[in-house]
Design a protein around this motif. Structure first.
Motif, PDB file in Angstrom:
ATOM      1  N   LEU A  22       1.447  -1.392  -0.053  1.00 54.47           N
ATOM      2  CA  LEU A  22       0.003  -0.193   0.066  1.00 54.47           C
ATOM      3  C   LEU A  22       1.137   1.365  -0.229  1.00 54.47           C
ATOM      4  O   LEU A  22       0.265   2.131  -0.701  1.00 54.47           O
ATOM      5  CB  LEU A  22      -0.534   0.296   1.276  1.00 54.47           C
ATOM      6  CG  LEU A  22      -1.488   0.774   1.387  1.00 54.47           C
ATOM      7  CD1 LEU A  22      -2.902   1.188   0.482  1.00 54.47           C
ATOM      8  CD2 LEU A  22      -2.071   1.238   2.631  1.00 54.47           C
ATOM      9  N   GLN A  23       2.053   1.244   1.083  1.00 56.01           N
ATOM     10  CA  GLN A  23       3.313   2.707   0.717  1.00 56.01           C
ATOM     11  C   GLN A  23       3.429   2.146  -0.848  1.00 56.01           C
ATOM     12  O   GLN A  23       3.581   3.675  -1.344  1.00 56.01           O
ATOM     13  CB  GLN A  23       4.445   1.569   1.325  1.00 56.01           C
ATOM     14  CG  GLN A  23       4.402   3.245   2.543  1.00 56.01           C
ATOM     15  CD  GLN A  23       5.472   1.952   3.214  1.00 56.01           C
ATOM     16  OE1 GLN A  23       6.414   1.496   3.281  1.00 56.01           O
ATOM     17  NE2 GLN A  23       6.471   3.763   4.142  1.00 56.01           N
ATOM     18  N   PHE A  24       3.701   1.692  -1.368  1.00 55.31           N
ATOM     19  CA  PHE A  24       4.118   1.562  -2.543  1.00 55.31           C
ATOM     20  C   PHE A  24       2.904   2.872  -3.267  1.00 55.31           C
ATOM     21  O   PHE A  24       3.486   3.000  -4.300  1.00 55.31           O
ATOM     22  CB  PHE A  24       4.750   0.501  -3.758  1.00 55.31           C
ATOM     23  CG  PHE A  24       5.015  -0.103  -4.497  1.00 55.31           C
ATOM     24  CD1 PHE A  24       5.676   0.679  -5.626  1.00 55.31           C
ATOM     25  CD2 PHE A  24       3.657  -0.131  -5.774  1.00 55.31           C
ATOM     26  CE1 PHE A  24       5.679   0.487  -6.758  1.00 55.31           C
ATOM     27  CE2 PHE A  24       3.917  -0.439  -6.756  1.00 55.31           C
ATOM     28  CZ  PHE A  24       5.341   0.200  -7.336  1.00 55.31           C
ATOM     29  N   LEU A  25       1.522   1.441  -3.803  1.00 55.82           N
ATOM     30  CA  LEU A  25       1.230   2.725  -4.364  1.00 55.82           C
ATOM     31  C   LEU A  25       1.227   3.745  -3.958  1.00 55.82           C
ATOM     32  O   LEU A  25       0.730   5.071  -4.790  1.00 55.82           O
ATOM     33  CB  LEU A  25      -0.615   2.006  -3.478  1.00 55.82           C
ATOM     34  CG  LEU A  25      -0.219   0.001  -4.576  1.00 55.82           C
ATOM     35  CD1 LEU A  25      -1.871   0.054  -4.154  1.00 55.82           C
ATOM     36  CD2 LEU A  25      -0.258   0.250  -6.436  1.00 55.82           C
ATOM     37  N   ASP A  26       0.911   4.500  -2.153  1.00 57.52           N
ATOM     38  CA  ASP A  26       1.093   5.171  -2.182  1.00 57.52           C
ATOM     39  C   ASP A  26       2.588   6.385  -2.834  1.00 57.52           C
ATOM     40  O   ASP A  26       1.564   7.076  -3.360  1.00 57.52           O
ATOM     41  CB  ASP A  26       0.777   5.814  -0.477  1.00 57.52           C
ATOM     42  CG  ASP A  26       0.369   6.641  -0.053  1.00 57.52           C
ATOM     43  OD1 ASP A  26       0.166   8.018  -0.939  1.00 57.52           O
ATOM     44  OD2 ASP A  26       0.067   7.210   0.900  1.00 57.52           O
ATOM     45  N   CYS A  27       3.370   6.001  -2.939  1.00 61.30           N
ATOM     46  CA  CYS A  27       4.349   6.701  -3.896  1.00 61.30           C
ATOM     47  C   CYS A  27       4.303   6.916  -4.855  1.00 61.30           C
ATOM     48  O   CYS A  27       3.809   8.262  -5.840  1.00 61.30           O
ATOM     49  CB  CYS A  27       5.859   5.433  -3.436  1.00 61.30           C
ATOM     50  SG  CYS A  27       5.886   5.782  -1.958  1.00 61.30           S
ATOM     51  N   VAL A  28       3.484   6.057  -5.738  1.00 60.93           N
ATOM     52  CA  VAL A  28       3.012   5.541  -7.320  1.00 60.93           C
ATOM     53  C   VAL A  28       2.035   7.168  -7.163  1.00 60.93           C
ATOM     54  O   VAL A  28       1.911   7.522  -8.153  1.00 60.93           O
ATOM     55  CB  VAL A  28       2.364   4.305  -7.388  1.00 60.93           C
ATOM     56  CG1 VAL A  28       1.761   4.932  -9.621  1.00 60.93           C
ATOM     57  CG2 VAL A  28       3.516   3.319  -7.671  1.00 60.93           C
ATOM     58  N   HIS A  29       0.733   7.047  -5.952  1.00 62.28           N
ATOM     59  CA  HIS A  29       0.158   8.091  -6.175  1.00 62.28           C
ATOM     60  C   HIS A  29       0.746   9.132  -5.575  1.00 62.28           C
ATOM     61  O   HIS A  29       0.562  10.424  -7.304  1.00 62.28           O
ATOM     62  CB  HIS A  29      -0.414   7.746  -5.167  1.00 62.28           C
ATOM     63  CG  HIS A  29      -1.565   8.594  -4.521  1.00 62.28           C
ATOM     64  ND1 HIS A  29      -1.174   9.784  -3.616  1.00 62.28           N
ATOM     65  CD2 HIS A  29      -2.578   9.752  -5.359  1.00 62.28           C
ATOM     66  CE1 HIS A  29      -1.782  10.306  -3.112  1.00 62.28           C
ATOM     67  NE2 HIS A  29      -3.146  10.976  -3.517  1.00 62.28           N
ATOM     68  N   GLN A  30       1.817   9.711  -6.034  1.00 67.83           N
ATOM     69  CA  GLN A  30       2.479  10.750  -5.479  1.00 67.83           C
ATOM     70  C   GLN A  30       2.784  11.594  -6.501  1.00 67.83           C
ATOM     71  O   GLN A  30       3.279  12.732  -7.008  1.00 67.83           O
ATOM     72  CB  GLN A  30       3.411  11.059  -4.092  1.00 67.83           C
ATOM     73  CG  GLN A  30       2.873  10.421  -3.140  1.00 67.83           C
ATOM     74  CD  GLN A  30       1.810  11.547  -2.388  1.00 67.83           C
ATOM     75  OE1 GLN A  30       1.317  12.672  -2.721  1.00 67.83           O
ATOM     76  NE2 GLN A  30       1.688  11.154  -0.637  1.00 67.83           N
ATOM     77  N   ILE A  31       3.309  10.465  -7.155  1.00 72.12           N
ATOM     78  CA  ILE A  31       4.279  10.447  -8.985  1.00 72.12           C
ATOM     79  C   ILE A  31       3.365  10.775  -9.418  1.00 72.12           C
ATOM     80  O   ILE A  31       3.211  11.716 -10.156  1.00 72.12           O
ATOM     81  CB  ILE A  31       4.933   9.705  -9.117  1.00 72.12           C
ATOM     82  CG1 ILE A  31       6.082   9.101  -7.746  1.00 72.12           C
ATOM     83  CG2 ILE A  31       5.488   9.849 -10.652  1.00 72.12           C
ATOM     84  CD1 ILE A  31       6.497   7.582  -8.658  1.00 72.12           C
ATOM     85  N   HIS A  32       1.983   9.977  -9.637  1.00 77.09           N
ATOM     86  CA  HIS A  32       1.017  10.397 -10.787  1.00 77.09           C
ATOM     87  C   HIS A  32       0.409  12.148 -10.732  1.00 77.09           C
ATOM     88  O   HIS A  32       0.299  12.564 -11.265  1.00 77.09           O
ATOM     89  CB  HIS A  32       0.029   9.158 -10.376  1.00 77.09           C
ATOM     90  CG  HIS A  32      -1.168   9.443 -11.226  1.00 77.09           C
ATOM     91  ND1 HIS A  32      -1.931  10.273 -12.147  1.00 77.09           N
ATOM     92  CD2 HIS A  32      -1.608   8.091 -11.451  1.00 77.09           C
ATOM     93  CE1 HIS A  32      -2.512   9.744 -13.137  1.00 77.09           C
ATOM     94  NE2 HIS A  32      -2.331   8.298 -13.087  1.00 77.09           N
ATOM     95  N   LEU A  33       0.722  12.130  -8.746  1.00 79.76           N
ATOM     96  CA  LEU A  33       0.281  13.531  -8.814  1.00 79.76           C
ATOM     97  C   LEU A  33       0.761  14.687  -9.160  1.00 79.76           C
ATOM     98  O   LEU A  33       0.418  15.317 -10.202  1.00 79.76           O
ATOM     99  CB  LEU A  33      -0.479  13.630  -7.492  1.00 79.76           C
ATOM    100  CG  LEU A  33      -1.435  13.558  -6.617  1.00 79.76           C
ATOM    101  CD1 LEU A  33      -1.515  14.065  -5.779  1.00 79.76           C
ATOM    102  CD2 LEU A  33      -2.960  13.746  -7.415  1.00 79.76           C
ATOM    103  N   GLN A  34       2.061  14.349  -9.307  1.00 85.43           N
ATOM    104  CA  GLN A  34       3.157  15.480 -10.132  1.00 85.43           C
ATOM    105  C   GLN A  34       3.107  15.386 -11.522  1.00 85.43           C
ATOM    106  O   GLN A  34       3.353  16.406 -12.389  1.00 85.43           O
ATOM    107  CB  GLN A  34       4.279  15.576  -9.273  1.00 85.43           C
ATOM    108  CG  GLN A  34       3.972  15.607  -7.697  1.00 85.43           C
ATOM    109  CD  GLN A  34       5.359  15.691  -7.239  1.00 85.43           C
ATOM    110  OE1 GLN A  34       6.410  16.249  -7.836  1.00 85.43           O
ATOM    111  NE2 GLN A  34       5.728  15.112  -5.580  1.00 85.43           N
ATOM    112  N   PHE A  35       2.767  14.259 -11.983  1.00 87.86           N
ATOM    113  CA  PHE A  35       3.213  13.865 -13.486  1.00 87.86           C
ATOM    114  C   PHE A  35       1.281  13.368 -14.162  1.00 87.86           C
ATOM    115  O   PHE A  35       1.752  11.960 -14.624  1.00 87.86           O
ATOM    116  CB  PHE A  35       4.380  13.039 -14.373  1.00 87.86           C
ATOM    117  CG  PHE A  35       5.733  13.114 -13.782  1.00 87.86           C
ATOM    118  CD1 PHE A  35       6.201  14.634 -14.236  1.00 87.86           C
ATOM    119  CD2 PHE A  35       5.674  13.122 -11.791  1.00 87.86           C
ATOM    120  CE1 PHE A  35       7.439  14.948 -13.253  1.00 87.86           C
ATOM    121  CE2 PHE A  35       7.255  13.654 -11.815  1.00 87.86           C
ATOM    122  CZ  PHE A  35       7.707  14.164 -12.353  1.00 87.86           C
ATOM    123  N   PRO A  36       1.516  13.564 -14.214  1.00 86.74           N
ATOM    124  CA  PRO A  36      -0.340  13.218 -14.654  1.00 86.74           C
ATOM    125  C   PRO A  36      -0.301  12.712 -16.259  1.00 86.74           C
ATOM    126  O   PRO A  36      -1.682  11.855 -16.357  1.00 86.74           O
ATOM    127  CB  PRO A  36      -1.841  14.218 -14.534  1.00 86.74           C
ATOM    128  CG  PRO A  36      -0.656  15.497 -14.421  1.00 86.74           C
ATOM    129  CD  PRO A  36       0.593  15.773 -14.027  1.00 86.74           C
TER     130      PRO A  36
END
Length: 1910
Positions: A1527-1541
């Motif tokens: 889940l922590q990994f997915l949250d990191c991906v989510h943070q990256i996704h927010l910065q590079f949609p």
């Protein structure tokens, strides 16, 4: 009158008798010999004369005096004044002592012989009066007579002393003389009720200080143990006296020993409270007392042990008392800051100060106890008044029910004494009575003004002083003292003589005879009626504390009750919720009882069913907020009402309200019933006398003058006082008559109460013993202020138990306990109110009959009430279930209680959706609540809350009180890691055993025995709840693989092993081989397998082919081939120049159980080496390659951390050369070779100068001890420092302080250098900020990473630390803790970066806190419990920041051409996170659907992340708890996704979907810990083969694919990637956002991640809508609630909506609807074309497609389209824009972004689609995207539709013919023959194939027409 002295005693040292070497005292003489009748001689005086023990001393001591206090058995205090002097021993006496010593020579070998010894002798006066000074003088006189040899005989002096008589009180002055020429004046206090303190209180405050004494004061009142220490005995006595004096008007009633002899120290361990004084000599023995408060008078300290909690005075009283005391003791304090302080500011004289302090405490008690007389119940007036205190009412009026101090004081013995002493209404009064009665008003007005308080205190002090010293001018004392000479000379004095007892006795007899003959002294007692003072109620009202409820609320309550009785039920129903809310306030509750009272006629009010229901609900709501004490008397006023309101159930059967309001604590509280009983008795007795008074006596003339209208009603106490005054004047008959009348009143009330109690204690359904269970009724002991006990109750209850005639009834246990409870009550109240024993026995025989009668009537009521139509409860709604999901327990009616989230409760606006009433369902997959809100305004909405059972993390029982029904119900609080919380309260219809079985089922489903019991495995297997593991292998599809796999393993492995297997512990230490650690029946593969068993490693046997083909199909292999990391061709044909190869060494999982079967290792490393290397690493997880950079060819490796010994051998080797290399040595060499082989594989390494061989790199370098000192500093500069968190700041970095300012973000890419341009880091760059101690950013990291030198920002010289010759080829990211003590030398080409990683425990705890922050269980207003504070405390964002930070570092290293090996913990948690993120950031492929799936399958599943263990999915792993690493990994991906949609093909919803199902166990994807486990259970390869039940998807990926085809739920419309884009996200915590997955909730239909449910619910909704369509026209408006509706469903985004509309239209027109993806792609293409064709494109058209928009992180500006040239407007985005305004190198400049707004193909597409094309010789058929372009007259083909690069072109001018073809070898199967066609050109023949024949015909026609057009 009283004797001044009762006894005179001479006590001396006992020379004949020594016990254990200690001296003893003995009484030498005592006068009188006979005990007085009124005061017996106290025992043990000799101990108190010398409290420290009797000892002989070598020097004469000065004479001493002190007063000890002894308490006799009747708790009378005797004051023993001891005067001690020292006498020399003569020689015969000395010999005695010596002889005694000689006898004890064994014990005391070295006795020092003194020529002269002195023994103590004490003269003691024993008296009941406390006249310390008089005693000191008298004993001093006797000593003086003896020493100075005065002429007066000692017998005369002593005789006079013993016959002296003085008055006890009355303020008289008595002069006494003992006949030796002396004279003393003794003053008696005016009122002996007030304590006499001298100056002891002031002394106590001087010794200890204000705060300490207040602590002692509170401790004494709350019954703690207090011990005084001092080296002075007199001070101990004074201190104890002072403490008692300030407790007035309370009297201390526990052990009180101001001076405790050393012999009796064990008294200190008594369990009861005490006040004791002990000499400091015994300090050491008091140290181990754990619960005693020790006050050291000499040191001025008070020590309170840790385990003792002293309740202090309630504020503001405490503060005001402290202020007043400091004004008394330190008057200068107030003026100390003034420029012109007053002249005379000295504190009063000690004696006056003493009284002032006492006055402060008197004032304090007046405030504490004001109005106490209004809470007294008088229950008998004759023959003696009996008074009880109503504690609850007293506390309620003050709103101090929660106050610890007052509760304890009122429960204490001292207060019980206070009530019995001061309760009687007709008695002598004192200062305190006057204060409480007449000065309360004054105290209340002045309390805020300290000066007025001081004036009052001074007045009180004056009265106290006057009481002690009534005559200011005291006649001169005259007492002789011993002459100086006699004191100083040390000649042998004559010892104290033996007195003539006859002479003394004569004096005494003479005095006694004289007393007898004289007339008795009659003390006139001034009795009067005690005034009560103002009642408390008014006081509190004036403060305004009570009037919190507004008049409007009371109006609502009144209106509602009026509506109910007027039968306007609809109106009442509307007001009901408001009324129930208003009833939280006390005045509304009082108002309710008053209103209901008005509707009761002659004790009865018959209602209809609905009225009854409403009234009962209101009563329940009122009672719910009453505490068990009922301090506001609400329950008391409701008690008569619950027996008045009733409804008719049938012929002659009436149900009263009491049967519906029993579920409240207050009814089972004995004190409540006692207080109620006493108050009723008081009213009846008052009525009794009011009648007689009105009948017999004419009221006085004054009263008549006042006029009867405004005559205040006389209170019961006043009445009692009047009766007590008249009592002596009545005749005997009249007296008897009154006593009998009172007694029969009490008796009749007792019968009445026995009935009332049986009403409220017997439940309607007597078979349900609910009451007993909830309150422990059987054990309720009364804790009221009475100390009377007796045993009749016990005996009667027993006889009832044995002889009652209705034991066969099942209810007898209820009946028994109720009878026992009532018996105990009756005993207590009847004893206290003086009922005769005959009456009591009669009561005891009546009670069982009363109870039994009531049970019989209840049975009838219960029977009838069952026939009533039940109250309309909402219908239970059925939940929709998934295919394969089955109900385990059907719906149980529950209430869903609101938790700490505000949205659903209506606090954020809108009506409250919660609480809701419905049912909870337990299925094999989920826990579902479905119901409707309790609030009538939203009653038509449906509330659903559910979560997968597998995600349950915590379950705890709670008890819930519901607003509507007021029953305290048992409930459960269930928390899930899908961020859901269910607080449910079971409805009363749910039996408790059902609730218990629900819990058990839930637990069983949550933690199955084995992973096969989880829903993903049991789905669709109906009938079974939980699958028990079988003992036989059930998966046929696996046979071949399992056979091969387990060939070398022990044969014992069977399914039973799987069932019993314990989870592997998270840290395996020093796993040198499996054998030692694993159980007998595990697969144990020996490490040193003999060669014959290893035939597998050389060639692949045919039986393994099936296995291998399966393995090859795994995701890893596809990916390795894509990355060019080697193919699985035969070793002979494998080209030698490939640096890496795929090794099959682990295909039987013998090397590493948790790795995949195929691994990438360097080409030149043989498999045998691997077996050796793997031992150095934890879990045998040795380094393997998992990704290669396409441009720099740097590789990313992953492994576990080294074993402890592995680390050392990695860096060190023994200094002394050994002849035979040890095994460790060779292993480290192997390891070195392995790393070197990886380095050599890199192109950058082989290009570099002459260091491409191993020759210059032998172990000799390892042996040089000089270079083995310490780790070399990493040379990657500050980027490393960020991650490492280095302490010292390098001169180039911003210091820590810079963190606080806005961080400057500097361009971090390297300026382009000619010839080196391709090495410049490309892509998007975020920066790294540390948490805590990490330093800020340094501008030239980018250049330094690339090996460039850069000048310092301040122009200084370069930092020498980083001036290394070149960067390392391989960086090893290791754990700081592991790498201690190791080092590497400067010749190695790898470098270790030690970092601190987050521990799994940290992740687990952080996640727990995160859940509590996002989903709090209850609402709180505390500032430190706010969401953001809790989020910060959870440190979740910090952990994300760390992982992202390390990942960005690795990305940067790989991009600059260094390889990186991530080797952290066990290699399956943080390692996996970092490695996955690095690949995601570096490789755009992983940001597509296929790529992301492949990434997860490869790095998480194949490389053995322990999903089952970390997810606590089975019983075995339950204890380890849920640790959401994935889940922590997915949250990191989510943070990256927010910065590079724009870089991700999938949407945020896709990540949430994965996160939810990672925890839900719906799919098998995220189960089990490794491929090995999956093969063993047969789940690895079955996903493809299992097509039996197409409904049930076993893999989450298949499910996503299926959904993705149907609808664009997972697709990101903004997806428009840049080629080879490397992402570098910002990792500042301020740049991270809380994932809305944690916060959002959809109450309309539960979590939106199970799509079947959604579609089913929609279809159901449509059906119901169709049925309902007959009525009025429906509104198009829809209210959208954020926590209720699913926003994406209710308000879809425009593109989804248009695609949906398109599909609907196509369906209406009967066309086959196109797939959404095709439609979308078409639109995108046409959009591009249109943009190009427009002559002057408008800005709006170019913005039409959101996917063509550039995101701000990519462009850092706004793009404007211009017809001729691209220009950009820079936006200076603070902290994100670059510091300079020039375009940043390494990032595409803004102008290059225009290409995005133009179509990538500059031509028209006339016709396009997929065709299969046959490749060249021996190549297979492949699908290609063909485009027919009529404009350019060519046919092009691409790899896929998105592909921009054309793979081939067929010129139409070369085409000769288009003919129908025939299928050839390897052609696509399942395609009809007519779909094939051939295209013949002048150069070659193209064999093509369409998907169907019609399609083929279209193509042929189109090509033909193009040819003809040409």
């Amino acid at each position: 009158m009283a004797r001044l002295a009762d006894y005179f005693v001479v006590v001396g040292y006992d020379l004949d008798n020594r016990v254990e070497g200690e001296g003893q005292g003995r009484i030498l003489q005592r006068f009188p010999e006979k005990d007085w009748e009124d005061s017996p001689f106290p025992q043990g005086i000799e101990l108190f004369c010398q409290p420290s023990g009797w000892q002989l001393v070598p020097e004469r001591q000065p004479a001493s005096f002190f007063v000890a206090v002894l308490t006799d058995i009747n708790s009378e205090r005797h004051y023993c004044a001891c005067f001690t002097f020292w006498e020399g021993l003569d020689s015969p006496q000395l010999k005695k002592v010596d002889a005694g010593d000689a006898d004890e020579a064994d014990e005391e070998p070295a006795v020092v012989q003194h020529s002269k010894l002195f023994a103590p002798k004490s003269l003691v006066v024993v008296s009941r009066l406390d006249y310390t000074e008089a005693f000191r003088n008298c004993l001093g006189l006797i000593y003086t007579v003896h020493v100075d040899g005065l002429s007066t005989p000692l017998e005369t002096v002593i005789g006079n002393l013993l016959t002296c008589v003085i008055p006890v009180a009355g303020g008289s002055q008595r002069t006494i003389t003992l006949g030796a020429g002396d004279r003393q004046v003794i003053q008696t206090p005016i009122n002996d009720a007030l304590p006499v303190s001298g100056s002891s209180v002031a002394q106590l405050f001087r010794q200890l200080g204000i705060v300490n004494v207040l602590y002692l004061f509170c401790a004494a009142l709350t019954e703690h143990k207090i011990l005084f220490l001092s080296s002075s005995y007199q001070r101990l006595t004074d201190a104890c006296r002072g403490l008692l004096a300030i407790m007035f008007p309370l009297k201390y009633s526990f052990t009180y020993v101001p001076i405790l002899p050393g012999k009796l120290l064990e008294v200190l361990s008594t369990p009861t409270p005490f006040i004791i004084g002990v000499n400091s000599f015994f300090r050491s023995e008091t140290q181990e007392l754990l619960d005693v408060i020790i006050a050291d008078l000499d040191g001025g300290t008070v020590t309170i042990p840790e385990c003792v909690h002293i309740s202090l005075l309630p504020e503001p009283l405490l503060q005001q008392t402290q202020t007043a005391l400091s004004m008394v003791l330190d008057p200068e304090l107030e003026f100390s800051d003034q420029a012109f302080p007053p002249q005379s500011m000295n504190p009063s004289a000690l004696k006056i100060q003493d009284k002032e302090i006492r006055a402060v405490f008197l004032w304090l008690f007046a405030r504490l106890f004001q109005g106490y007389r209004w809470c007294l119940h008088i229950i008998r007036i004759h023959p003696e008044p009996v008074i009880r205190f109503h504690k609850a009412a007293f506390l309620g009026q003050r709103s101090l029910t929660e106050d610890d101090f007052l509760m304890k004081v009122l429960d204490g013995m001292a207060f019980a004494g206070f009530v019995s002493e001061r309760g009687p209404p007709y008695r002598a009064t004192d200062l305190f009575d006057d204060l409480v009665a007449n000065h309360v008003e004054r105290i209340r007005q002045e309390e805020a003004c300290p000066h007025k308080v001081m004036n009052h205190v001074k007045e009180l002090a004056e009265q106290l002083f006057k009481n002690e010293n009534p005559y200011p001018a005291v006649a001169m004392h005259k007492v002789q003292r011993p002459s100086e000479t006699s004191q100083s000379t040390d000649q042998s004095r004559t010892p104290f003589p033996v007195l003539d007892d006859v002479a003394v006795q004569l004096f005494i007899d003479h005095a006694v005879a004289k007393l007898k003959s004289s007339p008795p002294v009659v003390k006139a007692e001034l009795k009067s009626m005690v005034p009560s003072g103002p009642p408390l109620g008014d006081i509190v009202d004036r403060n305004g504390n009570v009037m919190a409820n507004s008049a409007r609320r009371l109006e609502v309550v009144r209106n509602c009750i009026t509506y109910i009785f007027d039968n306007k039920m609809l109106e009442a129903k509307k007001l009901m919720p408001a009324v129930l809310r208003a009833l939280k306030g006390r005045t509304a509750r009082v108002c309710l009882t008053q209103e209901l009272n008005q509707h009761v006629l002659q004790n009865r009010a018959v209602l209809d069913d609905q009225q009854f229901d409403y009234i009962v609900r209101m009563m329940n709501c009122t009672l719910q907020d009453c505490s068990h004490m009922d301090e506001h008397g609400i329950a008391a006023t409701l008690l008569p009402l619950v027996t008045a309101f009733c409804r008719k159930l049938g012929a002659g059967i009436t149900q009263f309200a009491y049967s519906c309001v029993q579920e409240h604590m207050v009814w089972t509280t004995m004190q409540f019933w006692e207080a109620m009983f006493y108050s009723d008795v008081q009213n009846h007795i008052k009525a009794l006398y009011m009648e007689t008074d009105d009948g017999n006596q004419v009221s006085n003339s004054q009263d008549q003058q006042d006029g009867s209208s405004n005559r205040r009603e006389i209170s019961a106490l006043e009445l009692a006082a009047e009766q007590n005054r008249l009592w002596p004047t009545l005749s005997k008959e009249m007296q008897m008559e009154r006593v009998q009348k009172e007694e029969s009143t009490v008796f009749s009330q007792a019968i009445h109460y026995a009935n009332r109690m049986s009403y409220l204690l017997l439940p309607l359904d007597t078979s349900k013993n609910r009451l007993l269970r909830s309150s422990g009724l059987g054990d309720v002991e009364s804790v009221s202020n009475s100390y009377v006990t007796n045993s009749i109750a016990g005996s009667m209850a027993e006889s009832y138990d044995t002889e009652s005639g209705f034991e066969d009834a099942e209810s007898s246990d209820v009946a028994n306990s109720v009878v026992r409870f009532i018996n105990r009550f009756v005993d207590k109240v009847c004893n206290e109110s003086g009922v005769t024993n005959e009456h009591l026995k009669a009561l005891h025989t009546m009670i069982p009959d009363i109870v039994q009668m009531h049970i019989e009537t209840l049975d009838a009521v219960h029977r009838e009430s069952k026939r009533l139509p039940p109250i309309q409860k909402p219908k239970l709604l059925r939940p929709t279930l998934l295919p394969g999901e089955e109900l385990v327990m059907d719906g149980m009616r529950v209430h869903l209680i609101p938790d700490g989230r505000d949205e659903a409760t209506g606090q954020m606006g809108g009506p409250p959706l919660l609480p809701a009433e419905g049912a909870i369902f337990l299925t094999t997959y989920r826990l579902i609540f479905k119901g409707t809100p309790s609030d009538a305004l939203v009653g038509e909405q449906i509330v659903t809350r559910s979560f997968p059972i597998a995600s349950l993390t915590k379950e705890k029982r709670i008890s819930v009180t519901l607003t509507m029904d007021q029953f305290v119900q048992e409930g459960l609080q269930l928390r899930s890691c899908t961020f859901q919380l269910m607080k449910i309260a079971f409805d009363e219809e749910v039996a408790s055993d059902l609730a218990e079985s629900f819990r058990k089922h839930l637990h069983k489903l949550r933690f199955p025995q084995h992973v096969q019991g989880t829903f993903a495995f049991t789905v669709g297997q109906s009938g079974k709840l939980v699958l028990e593991p079988k003992t036989k292998d059930k998966n046929q599809s696996l046979k071949t693989l399992s056979k091969n796999l387990v060939k070398n393993a022990k044969r014992t492995i069977s399914r039973q092993y799987v069932g019993r297997k314990k989870e592997v512990p998270a840290t395996w230490e020093n796993r040198s081989n499996f054998q030692s650690e694993l159980d007998e029946d595990e697969i144990s593969v020996s490490e040193e397998v003999d060669q014959s068993a290893l035939t597998l490693s050389s060639t692949i046997r045919s039986s393994d082919r099936q296995t291998m083909s399966n393995v090859v199909e795994r995701a890893c292999c596809r990916d390795y081939q894509r990355l060019g990391l080697g193919t699985l061709s035969n070793s002979l044909t494998r080209s030698k120049n490939e640096p890496f190869r795929i090794s099959t060494a682990n295909r039987m999982y013998t090397v590493c159980r948790s790795y995949p079967g195929l691994l990438i290792i360097p080409q030149n490393i043989p498999d045998s080496t691997i077996h050796r290397i793997c031992r150095c690493y934890r879990q045998n997880r040795f380094p393997v390659v998992c990704w290669r950079h396409s441009r720099t060819k740097a590789v990313l490796l992953r492994s576990a951390g080294l074993h402890a010994k592995g680390v050392v051998s990695f860096f060190k080797s023994p200094n002394a050369p050994t002849t035979v290399p040890s095994q460790a040595d060779s292993t480290s060499l192997e390891q070195e070779k392995y790393l070197q082989a990886i380095i050599s594989s890199m192109p950058s390494y082989s290009e570099s100068t002459g260091r491409n061989t191993l020759s210059g790199f032998t172990s000799t370098h390892m042996n040089t001890s000089e270079s083995s000192d310490k780790l070399r500093q990493p040379k990657i500069g500050d980027l490393m420092k960020q991650v490492l968190g280095n302490k010292e700041d390098v001169p180039g970095t911003f210091s820590r302080g810079a963190l606080g300012q806005k961080a400057k973000v500097i361009s971090l890419s390297q300026p382009k250098v000619s010839g080196k341009a391709r090495n410049s880091p490309r892509g998007k760059w975020g920066s790294i900020r540390g948490s805590g101690r990490l330093s800020a950013y340094n501008p030239d990291i980018g250049t330094r990473l690339a090996g460039k030198e850069s000048p310092q920002p301040n122009g200084g010289p370069n930092d020498p630390l980083f001036l290394r010759q070149q960067k390392a080829y391989l960086y090893i990211i290791g754990d700081k803790a592991q790498l201690k003590g190791g080092k590497q030398d400067s010749f190695q080409q790898w470098e270790v970066i030690p970092i601190e990683v987050c521990d799994v425990r940290q992740v687990k705890n952080s996640f727990k806190k995160l859940m509590k922050a996002c989903v709090p269980s209850s609402q709180t207003t505390e500032p430190n419990m706010s969401f953001l504070r809790l989020l910060e405390d959870s440190e979740w964002m910090t952990l994300l920041h760390r992982v992202l930070q390390v990942s960005v570092l690795v990305v940067e290293l790989l991009d600059t051409g260094s390889s990186v090996m991530v080797s952290l913990e066990d290699g399956w948690d943080v390692t996996t996170q970092v490695v996955s993120l690095v690949q995601l950031l570096s490789d755009p492929y992983y940001r597509t659907f296929d790529g992301f799936r492949l990434l997860v399958e490869k790095e998480w599943l194949s490389f053995g992340h322990r999903f089952s263990h970390r997810g606590a999915q089975t019983l075995g792993s339950q204890s380890s708890g849920f640790t959401p690493v994935f889940l922590q990994f997915l949250d990191c991906v989510h943070q990256i996704h927010l910065q590079f949609p724009m870089e991700f093909e999938f949407s945020q919803y896709y990540l949430k979907f994965l996160a939810y199902h990672y925890m839900s166990n719906r799919f098998r994807t995220f189960l089990l810990d490794s491929d090995y486990d999956r093969i063993e259970l047969g789940v690895l390869y079955e996903e493809k083969s299992d097509r039996r039940n197409p409904q049930v998807c076993k893999s989450v990926w298949d499910y996503i694919d299926r959904l993705n085809k149907k609808a664009p739920v997972f697709y990101n419309y903004m997806y428009s990637p840049e080629d080879e884009e490397v992402l570098r996200p910002y990792t500042f915590i301020s740049n991270l956002k809380v994932w809305d997955f944690y916060l959002e909730e959809t109450l309309s239909d539960g979590p939106p991640y199970d799509w079947e449910l959604r579609s089913r619910q929609e279809s159901l909704a449509e059906e119901t809508a169709e049925k309902a369509d007959t009525g009025a026209p429906k509104s198009q408006r829809h209210i959208v609630w954020p926590c209720y509706d699913n926003l994406s469903k209710v308000m879809p985004d425009a593109i989804t909506k248009l695609l949906q509309d398109l599909q609907n239209l196509e369906a209406e027109l009967g066309q086959t609807s196109e797939k959404w993806k095709d439609t979308w792609d078409k639109i995108k293409t046409t959009q591009r074309t249109e943009t190009k064709l427009e002559s002057k494109p408008s800005f709006s058209s170019s913005l039409l497609m959101s996917s063509n928009l550039s995101h701000q992180r990519r462009s850092q500006g706004v793009c404007l389209q211009d017809s001729r040239v691209g220009s950009s407007i820079k936006l200076g985005l603070d902290c994100e824009a670059s510091a300079t305004s020039t375009p940043v190198a390494g990032r595409p400049s803004t102008s290059t972004l225009y290409s995005q707004f133009q179509s990538t193909e500059s031509e028209n597409r006339s016709f396009e689609g997929i065709l299969y094309k046959r490749g060249a010789l021996l190549k297979p058929w492949k699908p290609r995207w063909f485009v027919l372009d009529k404009t350019k007259h060519e046919l092009r083909y691409y790899d896929s539709r998105q592909d921009k690069d054309c793979k081939g072109v067929i010129e139409l001018s070369d085409v000769e013919s288009v003919t129908v073809g025939t299928p050839t070898m390897g052609a696509p199967k399942n395609v009809e023959e007519k779909a094939f066609f051939d295209l013949k050109t002048s150069k070659r023949m193209y064999n093509l194939c369409a998907q169907e024949s019609s399609n083929a015909q279209l193509w042929m026609d189109s090509i033909q027409s193009s040819l003809s057009d040409a």
